[in-house]
Scaffold this active site. Structure first.
Site, PDB file in Angstrom:
ATOM      1  N   ARG A 130       0.807  -1.217   0.000  1.00 49.30           N
ATOM      2  CA  ARG A 130       0.000   0.000   0.000  1.00 49.30           C
ATOM      3  C   ARG A 130       0.841   1.267   0.000  1.00 49.30           C
ATOM      4  NH1 ARG A 130      -3.783  -1.999   3.725  1.00 49.30           N
ATOM      5  NH2 ARG A 130      -2.640  -3.882   3.356  1.00 49.30           N
ATOM      6  N   THR A 131       1.966   1.252   0.705  1.00 46.42           N
ATOM      7  CA  THR A 131       2.748   2.486   0.747  1.00 46.42           C
ATOM      8  C   THR A 131       3.315   2.816  -0.631  1.00 46.42           C
ATOM      9  OG1 THR A 131       3.329   2.020   3.037  1.00 46.42           O
ATOM     10  CG2 THR A 131       4.633   3.671   1.909  1.00 46.42           C
ATOM     11  N   LYS A 180      22.798  -7.958  -6.560  1.00 48.36           N
ATOM     12  CA  LYS A 180      24.172  -8.270  -6.958  1.00 48.36           C
ATOM     13  C   LYS A 180      25.177  -7.658  -5.989  1.00 48.36           C
ATOM     14  CE  LYS A 180      22.957  -8.072 -11.862  1.00 48.36           C
ATOM     15  NZ  LYS A 180      23.078  -7.201 -13.045  1.00 48.36           N
ATOM     16  N   ARG A 221      12.080   3.282   1.265  1.00 47.20           N
ATOM     17  CA  ARG A 221      11.789   2.363   2.362  1.00 47.20           C
ATOM     18  C   ARG A 221      12.984   1.440   2.484  1.00 47.20           C
ATOM     19  NH1 ARG A 221       6.512  -1.006   3.800  1.00 47.20           N
ATOM     20  NH2 ARG A 221       6.045   1.069   4.564  1.00 47.20           N
ATOM     21  N   HIS A 263       7.948   6.212  10.228  1.00 46.37           N
ATOM     22  CA  HIS A 263       7.116   6.107   9.033  1.00 46.37           C
ATOM     23  C   HIS A 263       6.220   7.347   9.043  1.00 46.37           C
ATOM     24  CE1 HIS A 263       4.995   4.675   5.702  1.00 46.37           C
ATOM     25  NE2 HIS A 263       4.533   3.523   6.128  1.00 46.37           N
TER      26      HIS A 263
END
Lengths: 334, 197
Positions: free
Chosen positions: A54-55, A82, A104, A134
């Protein structure tokens, strides 16, 4: 406001300004044509090192509704797998001309590093870092609370109002929750009173220094008639083994700290139930509570788009670094 | 059509503060009354007319025009007037500190098929009005859009012209035209500041 890294960075006036801007953004989303030309030509990069539905979708929708170009980046399937470092990833994005980076990351402080290390010149928006912050979630929760609980429950204009006098109970896995940390700070900034409810094992060390009261008993906390109950997700992915020793069993957690129909009935008539999602139905919240008319969980998602539009607008639209033109000076409000 | 008289203006008495007062409270009232009658005359009534004021000072002006239209035509004032915020459609956002977004409110059932009269205080470069035209097209498709301003100070940068003008006020670009209204500033007055006048 140059970056949005922590809810603690916002002054009361700034926080209210974001909520007011979000209200105007929400009004534009009721129109037939939802897209605004405001950020045309700007590029927003969604840099997601951790899973999110959702974010990420919310930020992507918000940026697109403001006509910004959106580049989605997730660690899976990128050069990060990698072994590329955050620095090199950031330098790559800078070379591509990102005006804003929405990040995030599983490490607390990664957005702060990105904002202050000089790797990128764009605005940095913290979309959740580890167990730290957040801020846009806290802003959308505050916006949702203001809509429902301030100004005769949405019948009068709430522009410019804060959350003074409200009492919010935040229940559940406070230890692992960046949502709880951001909310405690922002709700405090906006004048609300916060009670944290959790088993002692799910409260962080030093919680007594937070601007909130602490209770170990959900029924006691609900008896104080809070205006809103915010249920937190039990973050089992951050717990080592099954339960991780934080609580004896899921059933016991549900008995002690789950919101069910019985506990819902003890709430005052005006009280609302929030959850940042994704919900563990049957663990911290029962289906009865999640689907009740008091639950504003789906509305939180819609409000998230408006709040993130407001944040992107406030960070990206104005640019004090460019030369100021004097045309239309008479229109600039003093 | 515009019947605004050219400056120099009446009542050039020095104001309390800096600058020259070019319109007093009575002049502002008379200009609005005249514009209201022109709106009625041109549109043969106000059946389909919606006045949209551009915040900050276009909004109280639109409300005052609506009052006068309501008196003349005997319709409800609140069905006539709304506000239109153009901030998010401006082309100069990147050149100014972040602007606060105002409220957009459209009365009745939208602007589709209506005659929208935009109301603003000062017409200068025309860029605000360009933004407003874009903002309107996001709201719907009006039958026509007209523009009413209290002061037209010239120096257009876009091919935009007002339909109703309170006063044409030739100015130098170095000068600054300030419209003061009772609702926002405590008094009705139009002042020219700065420049070598």
């Amino acid at each position: 406001m140059r970056h949005l890294l922590s809810a603690a960075d916002l002054s009361p006036a700034q926080a209210v300004h974001v909520l007011d801007t979000a209200a105007q953004m929400a009004a534009t989303q009721a129109r037939e044509i939802k897209k605004l030309p405001t950020l045309r030509g700007r590029t927003v990069v969604n840099l997601f090192f951790e899973d999110s539905t959702r974010t990420r979708i919310s930020f992507e929708t918000a940026a697109k509704r403001l006509s910004a170009d959106v580049i989605n980046f997730s660690a899976k399937g990128s050069s990060v797998s990698k072994g590329e470092s955050l620095k090199d990833t950031a330098l790559t994005l800078q070379a591509m001309g990102a005006d804003a980076v929405v990040i995030r990351h599983q490490a607390s402080g990664a957005p702060h590093t990105l904002a202050h290390a000089g790797w990128t010149s764009g605005a940095v928006v913290n979309a959740g870092d580890g167990m730290h912050q957040h801020p846009t979630q806290a802003l959308l929760d505050a916006y949702t609370l203001r809509r429902h609980l301030v100004g005769d429950r949405g019948t009068t204009d709430t522009t410019g109002r804060d959350l003074a006098g409200l009492h919010v109970a935040i229940v559940g896995d406070v230890l692992h929750s960046r949502v709880a940390r951001s909310n405690v700070q922002l709700l405090r900034t906006l004048g609300a009173r916060v009670t944290l409810v959790a088993p002692p094992t799910l409260l962080p060390v030093g919680v007594h220094t937070w601007p909130a009261t602490v209770s170990y008993d959900l029924d006691d906390a609900l008896a104080t008639r809070p205006d809103a109950v915010m249920m937190l997700r039990v973050q089992r992915e951050r717990m080592s083994s099954a339960g991780g020793g934080f609580f004896p069993s899921p059933l016991e957690y549900t008995r002690g700290y789950g919101l069910d129909a019985r506990r819902l009935a003890t709430l005052p008539d005006h009280a609302v139930v929030l959850h940042p999602g994704p919900m563990n139905r049957g663990l911290e919240i029962s289906a009865d509570a999640a689907d009740s008319p008091r639950a504003v969980i789906v509305e939180q998602v819609a409000n998230g788009v408006a709040v993130r539009m407001a944040v992107l607008y406030l960070l990206l639209a104005g640019d004090g670094t460019r030369t100021t033109r004097t045309t239309d000076e008479t229109k600039v409000p003093a | 059509m515009s019947t605004g008289t050219p400056a120099p203006a009446s009542g050039g008495a020095p104001a309390g503060g800096t600058g020259t007062t070019v319109l007093g409270a009575d002049d502002v009232g008379r200009a609005l009354t005249r514009i209201a009658h022109e709106v009625v005359e041109r549109n043969k009534g106000v059946a389909d007319v919606v006045l949209l004021g551009i915040p900050t000072r276009g909004l109280p002006l639109a409300r005052r025009l609506a009052q006068r239209l309501a008196q003349v035509e005997g319709v409800a004032e609140r069905d006539l007037v709304g506000s239109l915020d153009v901030t998010m459609h401006r082309d100069d956002l990147a050149h100014h500190p972040t602007r606060t977004i105002g409220e957009t409110y459209v009365p009745g059932d939208g602007v589709d098929g209506k005659v929208v009269v935009l109301v603003d205080d000062v017409l200068y470069s025309g860029r605000t009005i360009r933004a407003a035209l874009d903002a309107i097209s996001d709201l719907g498709r009006p039958r026509a859009v007209q523009l009413a301003v209290l002061v037209d100070r010239g120096h257009r940068e876009l091919p935009i012209r007002a339909d109703y003008v309170g006063k044409n006020l030739p100015t130098a670009t170095a000068e600054r035209v300030r419209v003061l209204l009772a609702e926002t500033d405590g008094e009705d007055r139009v002042v020219i500041e700065g420049g070598a006048r």
